[in-house]
Design an enzyme around this catalytic site. Structure first.
Site, PDB file in Angstrom:
ATOM      1  N   HIS A 118       0.872  -1.182   0.000  1.00 16.11           N
ATOM      2  CA  HIS A 118       0.000   0.000   0.000  1.00 16.11           C
ATOM      3  C   HIS A 118       0.908   1.231   0.000  1.00 16.11           C
ATOM      4  O   HIS A 118       1.532   1.540  -1.014  1.00 16.11           O
ATOM      5  CB  HIS A 118      -0.938  -0.100   1.208  1.00 16.11           C
ATOM      6  CG  HIS A 118      -2.059   0.888   1.264  1.00 16.11           C
ATOM      7  ND1 HIS A 118      -2.361   1.757   0.250  1.00 16.11           N
ATOM      8  CD2 HIS A 118      -2.973   1.155   2.246  1.00 16.11           C
ATOM      9  CE1 HIS A 118      -3.409   2.496   0.591  1.00 16.11           C
ATOM     10  NE2 HIS A 118      -3.793   2.157   1.802  1.00 16.11           N
ATOM     11  N   HIS A 155      -2.616  -1.775 -10.988  1.00 15.53           N
ATOM     12  CA  HIS A 155      -3.453  -1.326  -9.876  1.00 15.53           C
ATOM     13  C   HIS A 155      -4.695  -2.192  -9.881  1.00 15.53           C
ATOM     14  O   HIS A 155      -5.216  -2.524 -10.938  1.00 15.53           O
ATOM     15  CB  HIS A 155      -3.831   0.153 -10.084  1.00 15.53           C
ATOM     16  CG  HIS A 155      -4.448   0.789  -8.877  1.00 15.53           C
ATOM     17  ND1 HIS A 155      -5.770   0.613  -8.541  1.00 15.53           N
ATOM     18  CD2 HIS A 155      -3.906   1.586  -7.922  1.00 15.53           C
ATOM     19  CE1 HIS A 155      -6.022   1.302  -7.424  1.00 15.53           C
ATOM     20  NE2 HIS A 155      -4.913   1.886  -7.026  1.00 15.53           N
ATOM     21  N   ASP A 196       2.064   5.675  -7.395  1.00 12.07           N
ATOM     22  CA  ASP A 196       3.328   5.513  -6.675  1.00 12.07           C
ATOM     23  C   ASP A 196       4.528   5.710  -7.593  1.00 12.07           C
ATOM     24  O   ASP A 196       5.580   6.182  -7.171  1.00 12.07           O
ATOM     25  CB  ASP A 196       3.408   4.115  -6.058  1.00 12.07           C
ATOM     26  CG  ASP A 196       2.236   3.850  -5.132  1.00 12.07           C
ATOM     27  OD1 ASP A 196       1.976   4.700  -4.267  1.00 12.07           O
ATOM     28  OD2 ASP A 196       1.576   2.803  -5.284  1.00 12.07           O
TER      29      ASP A 196
END
Lengths: 392, 392
Positions: free
Chosen positions: A238, A278, A329
């Site tokens: 995460h 994702h 990210d």
């Protein structure tokens, strides 16, 4: 019915789907994630203008109130945040013996848990009394204000430095960078950091937000819920992901080695390049799109383009070879890297931003609460008789 | 597609079911809850003999290993627990500035979060490396050993007393009562407390266990997962319930007033008697059955039967009038009350016991992990264009 202890486990007919994938766990008015088209909205507004034209303060106000603030509302909200930004001095004392053996996320989790001791209003929120929402909004304000001071101060404690107090003349984004480095950021650095905060603020029932709601749904208080969320965000699947992207970029080392690095990773049996794919987005993560655009502008201005150029090369190579897309990210790593932030603070920065979404969801959960308690699918040993110790 | 900001929220066609009620969130081999028949099993064994003939140490071993220990295994496991029971002295220093403004559950949450700083092995568990399970079992052992010392010590700090060190010649249950009171419990007090610990150890995907799994599923470490679980247990809809039952008994005050109290509560519009009904059990909670039986035996021996007699009267009256059954919280309150434990420590005691189940579930989650990330059903404002601040 009774089985000897040596009988193999009685499996149920089928395994339950794992990870609640595709299962709807409840309603929200906060964000809408359109994974098929690669779009994200906060309270109906697409995130692109919120990030590129708005401010993080506006974004927080929007998530908590459902509407963008007008100028007077924004001024009042910003003043509230600034007034609450001092962390009780006892919290720094609590953290000191823990600094050596802890990660920054460990310290943040402990600090937020401990801060409940200095909030006189929290006890009143453990029942669904009339007026709880108003009290919880004040607590939310306090916690959002302090989380920035905490994260910056924890970073400095880990460096053997003293925390720096918040200023009352800077934006939330600029204040954070100032408290980390002791220097005011440049205008464009502030702008891109502010945008990154907005882009990370909320994202449906992601794991940390969901954990905040699970905790809040027992009528536990905000500090408990945000403590759970921080612990959940810390995991490498995460919030830990952008730090791992940066560690990967550091390992690549030079822009010219990016493509060979990708080829090498993908040639390995379970080789995965960090920051791609994702669960929800089947196309490009829209937050990555904004960050890439802003990162290009930032690095064009500063000339400090190494991490960005490397990221673009990696992205194109992975797309060519695997047909998968970068997630938030991936580009937040090169943005923070270009701002010369230490990779160890990337996940805590995520927490600063996502605290706004966590708080929005806790308020929403408490406003129409129901215990979150799913069923488990039992796949263990069949029923058997107890055997006394002497007979085992 | 674009709407003016004044457009009312765009509701989706239907609301999602709340609280994941009836939704299966994954597999487990730990406990099986048969809500229709009112039965509970740990790894295939009915809980009645585990509670009445076994020991809490056996129960923990069973939950972690899937089989009851033989005599040698139990001796070794018990020795491991005793060896790890000392809480690092820094933890007490961390807690002291927080005692005044915190509940015992707040302090426990902060203490468990902070303890990660003193566990040299935890850093190795943040990746799914070979051998992680072995390391995590050592951490689980350490945490189960220390949680008892912590809860007892936190209780004493709140009373302005010093924590008492664990002894190495007592059972887990007796040691806990000794660390709370400074006195060794009587044989039957020890036995019923031991049974209560076993009965609270695990219960499918209850809210706190589920929150531990949500946190662990990001590959966060055990301390993070148990910190989340403690925060979740603290809520009044979960672990806070048995304390509230005791507060109700105190309010009733005398056995003879129990029935009139029930009548009065049930005559009010939303009147609810604490400790009745359960989301999963449609008949009597089997843990309540065992506790009532043991509580009767305890109070027959000690003569201290006030809370028990009052509970029986309340139970019968609620059953007659509403046809609903007591849950585990209802009889654990009168058992702990008869042991003269302070109601404020009831929920922390629940944490001591449930830590064993939380740890079993975290080990199980990590052994076959997948991120727990459900979908949210967006019911908020429809898509709309961003409006610059000057135009709002």
């Amino acid at each position: 019915m009774t089985q000897a202890p040596t009988t193999p486990p009685a499996a149920s007919d089928s395994s339950a789907p794992k990870g609640l994938e595709g299962i709807t766990a409840g309603d929200t008015t906060k964000s809408r994630v359109d994974g098929v088209n690669g779009k994200l909205f906060y309270c109906g507004y697409p995130i692109e203008p919120l990030a590129e034209e708005g401010s993080f303060e506006e974004c927080v106000y929007l998530l908590w109130n459902g509407e963008l603030p007008n100028a007077a509302q924004l001024e009042s909200f910003t003043a509230d945040l600034r007034r609450e930004s001092t962390v009780p001095s006892e919290i720094w004392d609590v953290l000191r013996p823990l600094v050596k053996g802890s990660t920054q996320m460990d310290l943040l989790r402990t600090a937020v848990s401990a801060m409940s001791a200095f909030d006189d209003e929290v006890a009143d929120t453990r029942e669904a009394i009339d007026g709880r929402d108003e009290i919880e909004r004040r607590i939310a304000n306090r916690l959002q204000a302090r989380i920035s001071t905490l994260v910056a101060g924890i970073y400095r404690l880990k460096q053997g430095q003293k925390p720096i107090a918040a200023r009352d003349d800077l934006t939330y984004a600029a204040n954070f960078l100032y408290m980390v480095t002791g220097e005011e950021p440049g205008e464009y650095e502030e702008r891109i950091f502010d945008a990154a905060l907005t882009l990370h603020a909320d994202h449906g029932f992601n794991a940390s937000t969901f954990s905040a709601r699970v905790t809040a749904a027992t009528e536990a208080d905000i500090y408990g819920a945000i403590t759970s969320a921080i612990g959940t965000l810390a995991g490498r699947l995460h919030g830990g992901a952008n730090m791992r992207v940066m560690r990967m970029l550091e390992k690549v080392g030079e822009v010219d080695k990016a493509e060979a690095f990708v080829d090498d990773v993908l040639s390995q049996p379970k080789g995965r390049v960090m920051g791609f794919g994702h669960r929800v987005y089947k196309v490009e993560d829209p937050r990555a799109t904004v960050l890439r655009r802003m990162a290009k502008e930032l690095t064009d201005r500063t000339g400090n383009s190494k991490w960005f150029d490397m990221s673009v090369k990696i992205e194109n190579r992975v797309k060519d070879k695997k047909g998968i897309f970068p997630n938030v990210d991936f580009y937040s790593a090169s943005v923070y890297g270009s701002l010369e932030l230490d990779p160890e603070i990337f996940t805590p920065i995520f927490a600063v931003s996502r605290t706004s979404g966590w708080l929005a969801h806790v308020l929403e959960q408490h406003a129409d609460n129901r215990l979150i308690r799913p069923r488990a699918n039992y796949v263990g040993h069949g029923e058997r008789d107890y055997v006394a110790k002497a007979d085992r």
